[in-house]
Design an enzyme around this catalytic site. Sequence first.
Site, PDB file in Angstrom:
ATOM      1  N   CYS A  10      27.633  15.489   4.328  1.00 11.12           N
ATOM      2  CA  CYS A  10      27.090  16.530   5.180  1.00 11.12           C
ATOM      3  C   CYS A  10      28.103  17.663   5.220  1.00 11.12           C
ATOM      4  O   CYS A  10      29.300  17.431   5.045  1.00 11.12           O
ATOM      5  CB  CYS A  10      26.876  16.011   6.599  1.00 11.12           C
ATOM      6  SG  CYS A  10      25.602  14.733   6.640  1.00 11.12           S
TER       7      CYS A  10
ATOM      8  N   CYS B 133      28.680  15.436  12.299  1.00 12.66           N
ATOM      9  CA  CYS B 133      28.423  15.509  13.732  1.00 12.66           C
ATOM     10  C   CYS B 133      29.056  14.292  14.391  1.00 12.66           C
ATOM     11  O   CYS B 133      28.912  13.174  13.912  1.00 12.66           O
ATOM     12  CB  CYS B 133      26.916  15.517  13.991  1.00 12.66           C
ATOM     13  SG  CYS B 133      26.047  16.718  12.977  1.00 12.66           S
TER      14      CYS B 133
ATOM     15  N   LYS C 133      10.212   4.400  16.357  1.00 21.18           N
ATOM     16  CA  LYS C 133      10.213   5.447  17.375  1.00 21.18           C
ATOM     17  C   LYS C 133       9.080   5.237  18.371  1.00 21.18           C
ATOM     18  O   LYS C 133       7.949   4.995  17.961  1.00 21.18           O
ATOM     19  CB  LYS C 133      10.028   6.808  16.703  1.00 21.18           C
ATOM     20  CG  LYS C 133      11.156   7.168  15.729  1.00 21.18           C
ATOM     21  CD  LYS C 133      10.902   8.509  15.091  1.00 21.18           C
ATOM     22  CE  LYS C 133      11.910   8.851  14.016  1.00 21.18           C
ATOM     23  NZ  LYS C 133      11.767   8.013  12.802  1.00 21.18           N
TER      24      LYS C 133
ATOM     25  N   ARG D 244      24.467   7.771  11.615  1.00 22.93           N
ATOM     26  CA  ARG D 244      24.880   7.160  10.353  1.00 22.93           C
ATOM     27  C   ARG D 244      26.392   7.202  10.184  1.00 22.93           C
ATOM     28  O   ARG D 244      26.895   7.150   9.070  1.00 22.93           O
ATOM     29  CB  ARG D 244      24.197   7.869   9.193  1.00 22.93           C
ATOM     30  CG  ARG D 244      22.694   7.856   9.317  1.00 22.93           C
ATOM     31  CD  ARG D 244      21.984   7.605   8.000  1.00 22.93           C
ATOM     32  NE  ARG D 244      20.590   7.292   8.263  1.00 22.93           N
ATOM     33  CZ  ARG D 244      19.629   8.223   8.393  1.00 22.93           C
ATOM     34  NH1 ARG D 244      19.916   9.491   8.226  1.00 22.93           N
ATOM     35  NH2 ARG D 244      18.401   7.856   8.653  1.00 22.93           N
TER      36      ARG D 244
ATOM     37  N   ASP E  78      21.010   7.451  19.886  1.00 24.57           N
ATOM     38  CA  ASP E  78      20.997   6.056  19.437  1.00 24.57           C
ATOM     39  C   ASP E  78      22.238   5.327  19.939  1.00 24.57           C
ATOM     40  O   ASP E  78      23.253   5.947  20.262  1.00 24.57           O
ATOM     41  CB  ASP E  78      20.965   6.005  17.899  1.00 24.57           C
ATOM     42  CG  ASP E  78      19.622   6.471  17.343  1.00 24.57           C
ATOM     43  OD1 ASP E  78      18.593   6.203  17.982  1.00 24.57           O
ATOM     44  OD2 ASP E  78      19.627   7.109  16.269  1.00 24.57           O
TER      45      ASP E  78
ATOM     46  N   ASP F 289      14.409   5.910  19.295  1.00 22.56           N
ATOM     47  CA  ASP F 289      14.327   5.077  18.100  1.00 22.56           C
ATOM     48  C   ASP F 289      14.878   3.729  18.553  1.00 22.56           C
ATOM     49  O   ASP F 289      16.081   3.596  18.785  1.00 22.56           O
ATOM     50  CB  ASP F 289      15.159   5.694  16.967  1.00 22.56           C
ATOM     51  CG  ASP F 289      14.529   5.467  15.611  1.00 22.56           C
ATOM     52  OD1 ASP F 289      13.682   4.553  15.499  1.00 22.56           O
ATOM     53  OD2 ASP F 289      14.886   6.182  14.662  1.00 22.56           O
TER      54      ASP F 289
ATOM     55  N   ARG G 225       4.945   5.509   4.834  1.00 22.78           N
ATOM     56  CA  ARG G 225       5.987   6.492   4.540  1.00 22.78           C
ATOM     57  C   ARG G 225       7.357   5.826   4.539  1.00 22.78           C
ATOM     58  O   ARG G 225       7.534   4.767   5.149  1.00 22.78           O
ATOM     59  CB  ARG G 225       5.954   7.633   5.554  1.00 22.78           C
ATOM     60  CG  ARG G 225       6.118   7.192   7.001  1.00 22.78           C
ATOM     61  CD  ARG G 225       5.446   8.222   7.906  1.00 22.78           C
ATOM     62  NE  ARG G 225       5.684   7.982   9.326  1.00 22.78           N
ATOM     63  CZ  ARG G 225       5.026   7.074  10.044  1.00 22.78           C
ATOM     64  NH1 ARG G 225       4.149   6.269   9.473  1.00 22.78           N
ATOM     65  NH2 ARG G 225       5.267   6.935  11.340  1.00 22.78           N
TER      66      ARG G 225
ATOM     67  N   ARG H 293      10.060   1.284   6.801  1.00 18.59           N
ATOM     68  CA  ARG H 293       9.795   0.593   8.054  1.00 18.59           C
ATOM     69  C   ARG H 293       8.370   0.814   8.533  1.00 18.59           C
ATOM     70  O   ARG H 293       7.847   0.062   9.339  1.00 18.59           O
ATOM     71  CB  ARG H 293      10.793   1.125   9.093  1.00 18.59           C
ATOM     72  CG  ARG H 293      10.681   0.497  10.447  1.00 18.59           C
ATOM     73  CD  ARG H 293      11.852   0.869  11.307  1.00 18.59           C
ATOM     74  NE  ARG H 293      11.855   2.290  11.644  1.00 18.59           N
ATOM     75  CZ  ARG H 293      12.842   2.891  12.328  1.00 18.59           C
ATOM     76  NH1 ARG H 293      13.885   2.197  12.712  1.00 18.59           N
ATOM     77  NH2 ARG H 293      12.770   4.164  12.608  1.00 18.59           N
ATOM     78  N   TYR H 294       7.749   1.902   8.103  1.00 20.58           N
ATOM     79  CA  TYR H 294       6.389   2.220   8.525  1.00 20.58           C
ATOM     80  C   TYR H 294       5.428   2.006   7.356  1.00 20.58           C
ATOM     81  O   TYR H 294       5.835   2.061   6.199  1.00 20.58           O
ATOM     82  CB  TYR H 294       6.318   3.669   8.999  1.00 20.58           C
ATOM     83  CG  TYR H 294       7.083   3.937  10.273  1.00 20.58           C
ATOM     84  CD1 TYR H 294       6.627   3.442  11.487  1.00 20.58           C
ATOM     85  CD2 TYR H 294       8.264   4.671  10.263  1.00 20.58           C
ATOM     86  CE1 TYR H 294       7.321   3.686  12.663  1.00 20.58           C
ATOM     87  CE2 TYR H 294       8.969   4.917  11.432  1.00 20.58           C
ATOM     88  CZ  TYR H 294       8.488   4.421  12.632  1.00 20.58           C
ATOM     89  OH  TYR H 294       9.173   4.658  13.793  1.00 20.58           O
TER      90      TYR H 294
ATOM     91  N   CYS I  73      26.777  11.206  15.176  1.00 23.33           N
ATOM     92  CA  CYS I  73      25.819  10.824  14.132  1.00 23.33           C
ATOM     93  C   CYS I  73      25.468   9.330  14.128  1.00 23.33           C
ATOM     94  O   CYS I  73      26.331   8.469  14.213  1.00 23.33           O
ATOM     95  CB  CYS I  73      26.366  11.204  12.767  1.00 23.33           C
ATOM     96  SG  CYS I  73      25.240  10.752  11.438  1.00 23.33           S
TER      97      CYS I  73
END
Length: 349
Positions: free
Chosen positions: A104, A108, A315, A113, A271, A308, A95, A91-92, A111
């Site tokens: 994971c 969490c 961000k 995702r 988010d 974000d 990077r 997206r950038y 999360c």
Amino acid sequence: MEKWQLSLRNAINSVDGLTERFQLPLEKLRCVAETFRFRVTPYYLSLIREKGDGIYRQCIPDEQELNGSPELMDDPLSEEQFSPVPNIVHRYPDRCLFLVSNQCAMYCRFCTRKRKFHTPMCVDRMHIDQGIEYIRSHGEIRDVLVSGGDPFLLDDDRIEYILKNLRAIRHVEILRIGTRTPCVLPERITVKLTAMLKKYHPLYINVHFNHPDELTEQSVKALGRLADAGIPLGSQTVLLKNVNDNPATMKLLMQKLLAARVKPYYIFQTDLVFGTEHFRTSLDCGLKIIDQLRGWTSGLAVPQYVIDLPHGGGKVPLLPEYLREKKGNILLFRNFNNECFEYPDLDSK
Ligand SMILES: *Cc1c(COP(=O)(O)O)cnc(C)c1O
Ligand code: SF4
């Protein structure tokens, strides 16, 4: 089998045992756990002091997860849209994210995702090679963020395969890994792992801590081991209602991170993810926290507070307003302690 793999095998992935301990409605929690994957390590579970505390809320399913409001999305950051090949998010300009694991140690409850965990992405050798090939053929990528899931749930050989291949790409200057294992599975940070990682410098690691109680003797030791391998450590923290949504808790967290040789990097506004609405706070809450950090404790302990943006906006940083007034080129600022000072600016040309 290594000790951390054994710990993971002993992780709790059924809500049945919890409902008794915390007196929860079994049927409802089963339903939540079927919708959004559940797992917690015995270690992280042992950090809970009482039902409903900041540790508990991060790991124990809650029936509110099923009350999504329509503005909340499955993929709030439109990561799919910025994904030229399956495991890359680009997206950038210089990077990209490289998602190498779909697991994971603990899932969490807040999360971003979440969706990925009910239809896990493929992270087999073919997909990994495809990601590496994409990075190799894009000369503008000078920074690769290896993420997931949690990359440290892969075994050492698979992690090394990825790092070695990325390091061999001439235009990739720095490697970064994002992991929550120092917080939720600290025994993962073995001497063998760090000995391998230090061959691939410049390598940065970003860890994820949300509550001061997460900085235990074990996790501080794991962080120290990474730092001793010469790996600069940064942290990200998600701003979560009833977990860390007050200045005192955040200040203590940031100070403890810094003492554990971690430079606080980002505080994320939650988010807009379906199933996480009960964790949302206002932007004002985050701004108050930054206002109570800046000037009141070491500048090194003050991270950037960022949103974000939805739909892949990326961000953006948020700062409390320090500029009070502008009279011609005389600017009136308030400092951290609400005292006012003038600053004469130059005319901009
Ligand atoms: C956060 C993020 C990065 C890294 O951003 P930095 O501000 O450089 O840490 C890169 N790619 C994507 C898609 C991201 O979401
Ligand atoms: S460790 Fe990160 S990716 Fe994994 S469940 Fe937690 S927030 Fe999500």
